[in-house]
Design an enzyme around this catalytic site. Structure first.
Site, PDB file in Angstrom:
ATOM      1  N   ASP A  95      -7.732   2.017 -56.785  1.00 48.39           N
ATOM      2  CA  ASP A  95      -6.461   2.096 -56.054  1.00 48.39           C
ATOM      3  C   ASP A  95      -5.470   1.000 -56.481  1.00 48.39           C
ATOM      4  O   ASP A  95      -4.886   0.315 -55.635  1.00 48.39           O
ATOM      5  CB  ASP A  95      -6.688   1.972 -54.541  1.00 48.39           C
ATOM      6  CG  ASP A  95      -7.863   2.781 -54.036  1.00 48.39           C
ATOM      7  OD1 ASP A  95      -8.125   3.859 -54.593  1.00 48.39           O
ATOM      8  OD2 ASP A  95      -8.528   2.341 -53.069  1.00 48.39           O
ATOM      9  N   GLU A 140      -4.005  12.083 -50.653  1.00 44.37           N
ATOM     10  CA  GLU A 140      -3.878  10.655 -50.336  1.00 44.37           C
ATOM     11  C   GLU A 140      -3.126   9.946 -51.470  1.00 44.37           C
ATOM     12  O   GLU A 140      -2.599  10.580 -52.381  1.00 44.37           O
ATOM     13  CB  GLU A 140      -5.270  10.035 -50.165  1.00 44.37           C
ATOM     14  CG  GLU A 140      -6.135  10.151 -51.416  1.00 44.37           C
ATOM     15  CD  GLU A 140      -7.599   9.811 -51.178  1.00 44.37           C
ATOM     16  OE1 GLU A 140      -8.020   9.787 -50.006  1.00 44.37           O
ATOM     17  OE2 GLU A 140      -8.314   9.579 -52.172  1.00 44.37           O
TER      18      GLU A 140
END
Length: 327
Positions: free
Chosen positions: A39, A209
């Protein structure tokens, strides 16, 4: 004499082999640093590249965030534990997906913590602040900024977007829902929209997401991750609109796995060289040798556009990018 010559040849061959190995290591710049990290948020501060990733481990071990800095996108310096749960009393686990922004000579890190599953649990999206990019970061509010589910969006995967007029927005959401909210100038809360709502849903088709947004040629590029983060189908798709509010109509995938290179390529960010039209996509992926969900590494590729402004599909590589200095 023959013996001396023989040993000389061995030494020369060993040196040549060593240089070849060194050359290969230099040539392959992905992953950009060692360790399991995911991420990644990439950004530029004062002519230095920074990457703030999730420490990829079981949730109970995700209690801190490291950062990495580089002058050229190739050689990276680790800054350990720039944010630690010891400085955030309500954060107990699953600290992930940091998003960084500079505001009035302070650096603000938005982060997720505790992976809450309903409105009765403590956790959500927090804000930490520091006087330097490398921290240390301390809790800005003493509580989460977002601690409830709004429009079905789990309060995770936060991204802070600054519009052309200077207004900052929080764009976030898991569980296949994405919200946008207008931040107060001091990041202590939100400013309602004209219709008095605070959280507006901007979820595009197939969104899961990992939202990210940037402006290019006065167009708003909205990007996100699709698929399951533990599976090979994890990927990045995008849309383009005339406003950060959308509407965002999905155009297609631009980053996905290559069965010959790595699996599960996704949850990215984008870095633009402010002096040129060069764009870089920073993302995580799972090596072919790994089966654990947490075994993710941070990589980078150059990102290109066609003559109509559409993003060209990104080829994931082991080479990554060549050294690129900021002017």
């Amino acid at each position: 004499m023959k013996q001396i010559t023989f040993f000389f040849l061995i030494i020369c061959c060993a040196k040549s082999f060593s240089q070849t190995i060194s050359s290969e290591i230099k040539k392959n710049n992905n992953p950009i640093f060692n360790g399991w990290y995911a991420d990644p948020e990439g950004i530029i501060f004062d002519k230095t590249y920074w990457v703030y990733p999730t420490f990829s481990a079981p949730y109970e071990d995700q209690v801190f965030i490291d950062a990495f800095s580089s002058k050229d996108l190739v050689t990276w310096t680790k800054h350990p534990k720039v944010l630690d749960s010891a400085n955030v009393k309500w954060a107990k686990k699953a600290m992930w997906a940091p998003s960084i922004i500079k505001n009035k000579n302070k650096y603000f890190m938005f982060f997720g913590a505790n992976d809450i599953q309903n409105d009765n649990e403590i956790g959500g999206i927090g804000v930490a602040v520091a006087s330097k990019p490398e921290g240390p970061y301390k809790d800005h509010l003493g509580k989460p900024l977002v601690d409830k589910f709004h429009n079905g969006a789990q309060p995770i995967d936060q991204f802070v977007f600054r519009d052309k007029d200077g207004q900052c927005y929080l764009i976030y959401g898991g569980w296949k829902h994405c919200n946008i909210a207008k931040l107060k100038a001091d990041f202590s809360g939100f400013v309602p929209f004209k219709d008095k709502t605070i959280f507006k849903e901007i979820t595009p088709e197939n969104y899961v997401e990992g939202p990210f947004m940037f402006i290019r040629n006065n167009k708003y590029y909205f990007m996100w991750s699709e698929g399951g983060w533990t599976g090979p189908d994890y990927c990045v798709a995008y849309a383009i609109a005339d406003s950060p509010m959308g509407p965002f109509k999905r155009i297609g995938k631009i980053l996905e796995q290559d069965p010959k290179i790595a699996r599960g390529a996704g949850h990215h960010s984008v870095i633009k060289d402010p002096k040129s039209d060069k764009y870089f996509i920073v993302y995580h992926r799972r090596p072919l040798t790994e089966t654990k969900a947490e075994s993710r590494e941070t990589c980078i590729e150059e990102m290109h556009f066609d003559e109509n402004g559409f993003i060209k599909p990104v080829t994931i590589t082991n080479e990554g990018v060549k050294a690129h200095l900021l002017k």
